[in-house]
Scaffold this active site. Structure first.
Site, short mmCIF file in Angstrom:
data_model
loop_
_atom_site.label_atom_id
_atom_site.label_comp_id
_atom_site.label_asym_id
_atom_site.label_seq_id
_atom_site.Cartn_x
_atom_site.Cartn_y
_atom_site.Cartn_z
N HIS A 72 0.82 -1.22 0.00
CA HIS A 72 0.00 0.00 0.00
C HIS A 72 0.85 1.27 0.00
O HIS A 72 0.33 2.35 -0.21
CB HIS A 72 -0.88 0.04 1.25
CG HIS A 72 -1.63 -1.22 1.51
ND1 HIS A 72 -1.30 -2.10 2.51
CD2 HIS A 72 -2.69 -1.76 0.87
CE1 HIS A 72 -2.13 -3.13 2.49
NE2 HIS A 72 -2.99 -2.96 1.51
N GLU A 101 -2.96 3.11 2.13
CA GLU A 101 -2.59 3.73 0.84
C GLU A 101 -2.96 5.21 0.82
O GLU A 101 -2.19 6.06 0.35
CB GLU A 101 -3.30 2.99 -0.31
CG GLU A 101 -2.97 3.60 -1.68
CD GLU A 101 -3.75 2.95 -2.82
OE1 GLU A 101 -4.17 1.79 -2.69
OE2 GLU A 101 -3.93 3.62 -3.85
S1 SF4 Z 1 -2.54 -0.99 -6.77
FE1 SF4 Z 1 -3.20 -2.35 -5.12
S2 SF4 Z 1 -4.84 -3.59 -6.04
FE2 SF4 Z 1 -3.75 -2.60 -7.72
S3 SF4 Z 1 -2.20 -4.07 -8.39
FE3 SF4 Z 1 -1.24 -2.77 -6.85
S4 SF4 Z 1 -1.52 -3.78 -4.88
FE4 SF4 Z 1 -2.95 -4.69 -6.34
#
Ligand code: SF4
Length: 278
Positions: A74, A126
């Site tokens: 994240h 995130e």
């Molecule tokens: S942004 Fe998050 S959901 Fe998308 S590929 Fe990367 S880890 Fe996976």
């Protein structure tokens, strides 16, 4: 009972990459390594990782000198990175490249003096990281109403999204932003893995009578997937096969199974086997 498992169900490439990096780092260092918070929101997988020598650290400042700490998929804010770099530990960065790309966009637009609107869950790791990259110009929004409620003095606006948000919500927010700020820069940063997962649900809905969404209640992307699924078909959400109830599948012919980005394959397979047995 017929079963269709979504091709996009389970680990996305960013989570798979982080898990592989954690396992390889633990294996190479021949001792326990730590993750900065929960590497992924799935207790089954975290337990398996513990057996491989990967443990979650609640407070990296208390780690013994020389320990290795993995930065989760994240991502983290620049402030947190600076704090971790000041500790006598080794850092391994497992930030998903798709998240790193959003971080750079937030930084670039904040540096241009724009207000960076972030569609996301305010408490999600995130989003906390993205806010750090947007410096004091970041604002988290969760609904079109939040856009209407922004202070009058805001004028120069850019919109980004947490990588796992709903495409439909992003569309609604975009409309609200452009209505109020016609010159706004709109950056749809929902990652491809999330788009595919949500898009595949719509196709599966035409082939199935019911959905099973597999994933942890702590996983925001699983819960969002479950909401979207429930808008299309009758849906049950389970963390494991043990939570399935046969009575939920009476008169059902075909079940579509999908899973959040942090759900390991073996849990999806166990769920599919159990549903098949009903
Ligand atoms: S942004 Fe998050 S959901 Fe998308 S590929 Fe990367 S880890 Fe996976």
């Amino acid at each position: 009972m017929n079963i269709i498992i979504a091709k996009s169900a389970g680990f996305c490439w960013g989570v798979r990459r982080a898990v592989e990096k954690a396992r390889k780092t633990a294996n190479d260092s021949k001792c326990t390594i730590f993750t900065d918070g929960s590497l992924i929101h799935n207790a089954h997988m975290m337990k398996m990782l513990e057996e491989d020598g990967v443990r979650q650290s609640a407070d990296p400042a208390t780690l013994p000198p020389g320990s290795t700490l993995l930065i989760r998929a994240h991502g983290i804010s620049p402030e947190r990175l600076a704090m971790l770099q000041s500790l006598p530990i080794n850092l391994v960065d497992a930030t998903c490249p798709d998240v790193a790309r959003i971080q750079q966009m937030a930084l670039e637009h904040a540096d241009k003096g724009e207000t960076v609107l972030i569609l996301g869950d305010p408490d999600h790791a995130e989003v906390i990281g993205l806010l750090g990259f947007a410096k004091d110009r970041g604002r988290v929004i969760t609904s079109p109403h939040d856009v209407e409620a922004l202070p009058a003095e805001i004028s120069n606006v850019c919109l980004v999204s947490q990588s796992t948000q709903s495409m439909e919500l992003f569309r609604q927010i975009t409309q609200a932003v452009l209505k109020r700020f016609p010159e706004a820069t709109i950056l749809n940063t929902i990652c491809n893995a999330t788009r595919n997962r949500q898009g595949e649900l719509e196709k599966l809905a035409t082939l199935c009578d019911k959905f099973v969404v597999v994933g942890s209640s702590a996983s925001a992307n699983t819960q969002r997937l479950a909401q979207i699924a429930a808008g299309l078909l009758d849906t049950v959400v389970v963390d494991s096969a043990a939570e399935l109830k046969e009575s939920d599948f009476e008169n059902v012919e075909t079940v579509g199974i999908t899973a959040g980005a942090s759900t390991p394959d073996f849990i999806i397979e166990q769920v599919a086997e159990r549903v098949k047995s009903f």
